[in-house]
Design a protein around this motif. Structure first.
Motif, PDB file in Angstrom:
ATOM      1  N   THR A   4      41.051  46.613  45.989  1.00 34.46           N
ATOM      2  CA  THR A   4      40.825  45.977  47.296  1.00 34.46           C
ATOM      3  C   THR A   4      39.725  44.924  47.205  1.00 34.46           C
ATOM      4  OG1 THR A   4      41.490  48.009  48.443  1.00 34.46           O
ATOM      5  CG2 THR A   4      40.200  46.407  49.701  1.00 34.46           C
ATOM      6  N   LEU A   5      38.649  45.266  46.518  1.00 35.75           N
ATOM      7  CA  LEU A   5      37.531  44.326  46.371  1.00 35.75           C
ATOM      8  C   LEU A   5      37.934  43.121  45.533  1.00 35.75           C
ATOM      9  CD1 LEU A   5      34.700  46.952  45.780  1.00 35.75           C
ATOM     10  CD2 LEU A   5      34.921  45.456  47.764  1.00 35.75           C
ATOM     11  N   LEU A   6      38.701  43.329  44.489  1.00 35.09           N
ATOM     12  CA  LEU A   6      39.160  42.211  43.657  1.00 35.09           C
ATOM     13  C   LEU A   6      40.080  41.285  44.446  1.00 35.09           C
ATOM     14  CD1 LEU A   6      39.897  44.100  40.317  1.00 35.09           C
ATOM     15  CD2 LEU A   6      38.069  42.442  40.695  1.00 35.09           C
ATOM     16  N   HIS A   7      40.941  41.861  45.247  1.00 37.86           N
ATOM     17  CA  HIS A   7      41.835  41.051  46.084  1.00 37.86           C
ATOM     18  C   HIS A   7      41.019  40.202  47.058  1.00 37.86           C
ATOM     19  CE1 HIS A   7      45.709  40.033  47.833  1.00 37.86           C
ATOM     20  NE2 HIS A   7      45.227  40.314  49.049  1.00 37.86           N
ATOM     21  N   ALA A   8      39.970  40.791  47.632  1.00 38.10           N
ATOM     22  CA  ALA A   8      39.099  40.047  48.544  1.00 38.10           C
ATOM     23  C   ALA A   8      38.376  38.922  47.808  1.00 38.10           C
ATOM     24  CB  ALA A   8      38.086  41.001  49.178  1.00 38.10           C
ATOM     25  N   LEU A   9      37.964  39.197  46.573  1.00 39.48           N
ATOM     26  CA  LEU A   9      37.274  38.173  45.783  1.00 39.48           C
ATOM     27  C   LEU A   9      38.191  36.988  45.504  1.00 39.48           C
ATOM     28  CD1 LEU A   9      34.906  37.133  44.102  1.00 39.48           C
ATOM     29  CD2 LEU A   9      35.713  38.553  42.207  1.00 39.48           C
ATOM     30  N   LEU A  10      39.454  37.263  45.193  1.00 36.84           N
ATOM     31  CA  LEU A  10      40.400  36.168  44.949  1.00 36.84           C
ATOM     32  C   LEU A  10      40.551  35.295  46.191  1.00 36.84           C
ATOM     33  CD1 LEU A  10      43.202  37.879  42.831  1.00 36.84           C
ATOM     34  CD2 LEU A  10      41.628  36.086  42.087  1.00 36.84           C
ATOM     35  N   LYS A  11      40.635  35.915  47.357  1.00 39.22           N
ATOM     36  CA  LYS A  11      40.715  35.144  48.594  1.00 39.22           C
ATOM     37  C   LYS A  11      39.469  34.280  48.777  1.00 39.22           C
ATOM     38  CE  LYS A  11      43.719  38.049  51.476  1.00 39.22           C
ATOM     39  NZ  LYS A  11      43.807  38.821  52.747  1.00 39.22           N
TER      40      LYS A  11
END
Length: 524
Positions: free
Chosen positions: A289-296
């Motif tokens: 979840t945190l990695l997905h947020a970082l990509l955004k």
């Protein structure tokens, strides 16, 4: 500073969040050997929530000569009970229980683990069949396992765990994230507002070095077609420019700091988008979840990472430092809030999680730990073989002391146990008859690891004198408490890393050579 909190020192290491995780963990010790009790001692003292001691030895007298946590005066009690009672005395905050079992091999671990919250298993000095059974159960239930073994003058710590996200590695010498190449608005306005020429000597000597570097880099770009220093020569010239900008460089410490940190004017913390995508493919749960947020976040800000927010110590006036610190903190908090908004559909992600993640986006990693079944029952993959072969190219000054050699020797002892149902040297007065048998096991292990062509291996493990096999046979799986205490210290340290999610755990095996007091870490 005096404090009534007995956990004060460790709180400075892993913080309140880490202490909470420690206090919510149940550590299950399988076998109350010297290495096992030493490991558990080092987890009881910092306040692990609960301990469970499992053992199949009826009398505490068995092993009391090599284990400080046992005593012959308690020989009417089981070893599990004595170890539990003496360990619990060290910290009344820790609860738990013990269980004497008729057979550790036949014990119902699935039932125990299903009813135990937040378990971590410490498997101490287990024979090969039992070690593999526990390993496979832990792997199936995705429970972290730490194997410890004190074998004569040798010691081993082996970690098996689900993939380990590295979010808070706490590096010793992290590069400051000053964001001078692409400054945010508040920082840019602050730096542009400082007129270095108009300051008196005292004020000039107390300008924060980020301001100095920003202004000099800006001048450099104006005279170099808008480009920052890129070649070695240009970087040296820029460094000299910073030094020459001081009115008296020997007296102005802030300019000395600017010279020492001149590289920050043309480099800054970046995050590789492809690397993050690769991590995301292998991740799950909160980390994904945190990695997905970082990509955004990276897409929204043209590749710019969230700001760390910490300002290093520097020579500056109090007013200037506090003002600059406020700007960095406010920008970092803004970035955290934006990241958190991308996690709105994941209630398990707290703001504190996002803040820690944002501060460490440049050092994120995912450690994929091989299981014991992969180590013992399957051929090693190419990357593991390459790593082991590389380790043979850099032996210790005295080649025989190289820990990798003793890892191969301990593997051979397990191989011996698989074939004979006992450890080498445990056959009584005729222990020397096991030397040749163990040497055959060493030869097999070396071949399995494709190390038989290594010059180091040929001159040591495969030497005609069989000295490694003789030494290990002579140990006869004996426990020496001093070796066990070192292994327990290393194992408990790795346990804290796994529990708190802080620092970087070993991957995956630590070998301690007590003959020379040297150790090594190998991925096997």
């Amino acid at each position: 500073m005096a404090t009534n909190n007995k956990y004060d020192r460790q709180l400075r290491l892993w913080g309140a969040k880490g202490q909470k995780a420690v206090g919510e963990t149940t550590v299950i010790l399988i076998r109350a050997s010297a290495a096992g009790t030493e490991t558990l001692k080092n987890l009881v003292l910092p306040g692990v929530g609960r301990i469970i001691v499992l053992d199949d030895v009826k009398s505490s007298q068995d092993g009391s000569d090599s284990n400080f946590f046992l005593s012959s005066t308690h020989n009417s009690k089981s070893r599990a009970q004595v170890a539990f009672e003496l360990l619990q005395e060290l910290n009344p905050d820790v609860s738990g229980n013990f269980e004497h079992v008729n057979s550790l091999m036949a014990f119902d671990y699935e039932k125990l683990l299903s009813n135990t919250p937040n378990p971590l298993i410490v498997a101490a000095d287990l024979e090969y069949p039992l070690m593999m059974r526990v390993s496979k159960i832990a792997g199936a239930k995705k429970i972290p396992l730490i194997v410890v073994h004190a074998y004569g003058l040798m010691g081993l710590v082996r970690i098996q765990s689900p993939p380990i996200p590295v979010i808070d590695p706490k590096p010793d010498n992290a590069t400051p994230d000053l964001r001078l190449v692409t400054p945010f608005k508040m920082l840019e306005e602050y730096c542009n507002a400082v007129d270095l020429e108009a300051l008196d000597d005292k004020e000039h000597g107390h300008v924060p070095y980020p301001v100095i570097l920003y202004q000099l880099a800006k001048k450099w770009k104006h005279s170099h077609d808008g480009k920052l220093p890129s070649t070695f020569q240009e970087k040296q010239e820029f460094r000299a420019t910073v030094k020459n900008a001081a009115r008296n460089v020997d007296m102005e410490v802030n300019f000395i700091e600017a010279v020492d940190n001149s590289y920050l004017a043309y480099t800054e913390r970046t995050v590789d988008v492809d690397y993050v995508k690769n991590l995301l493919e292998k991740s799950s749960g909160k980390f994904a979840t945190l990695l997905h947020a970082l990509l955004k976040f990276l897409v929204t800000h043209n590749g710019a990472a969230p700001l760390h927010g910490a300002l290093p110590d520097m020579t500056a006036s109090t007013q200037a430092y506090v003002q600059l610190q406020t700007y960095y903190r406010e920008k970092a908090q803004h970035d955290v809030k934006e990241l958190l908004s991308y996690c709105s559909n994941s209630p398990e992600v707290a703001e504190e999680d996002v803040q820690t993640f944002a501060q460490n986006v440049a050092t994120l990693d995912l450690i994929q730990v091989r299981s014991l079944a992969q180590e013992f029952e399957h051929s090693p993959p190419a990357d593991i073989l390459e790593g082991l072969q590389s380790a043979t190219w850099d032996p210790y000054e005295i080649a025989d002391h190289t820990p990798l050699l003793w890892y191969c020797g301990l593997r051979a002892c397990h191989h011996f146990y698989r074939e004979k149902g006992r450890y080498p040297g445990t056959c009584g007065d005729n222990w020397q008859q096991d030397v040749a048998l163990l040497q055959a096991c060493i030869i097999q292990i070396v071949k399995d690891l494709q190390l038989d062509q290594s010059e180091l291996i040929q001159q040591t493990l495969l030497g005609s004198d069989n000295k490694f096999a003789e030494e290990l046979t002579r140990y006869a799986n004996a426990e020496i408490h001093t070796i066990a205490s070192i292994i327990g210290g290393v194992a408990s340290q790795e346990a804290v890393k796994l529990i708190t999610g802080q620092y970087i755990p070993i991957n995956n095996t630590y070998i301690f050579n007590g003959i020379a007091s040297v150790g090594g870490v190998y991925e096997v």
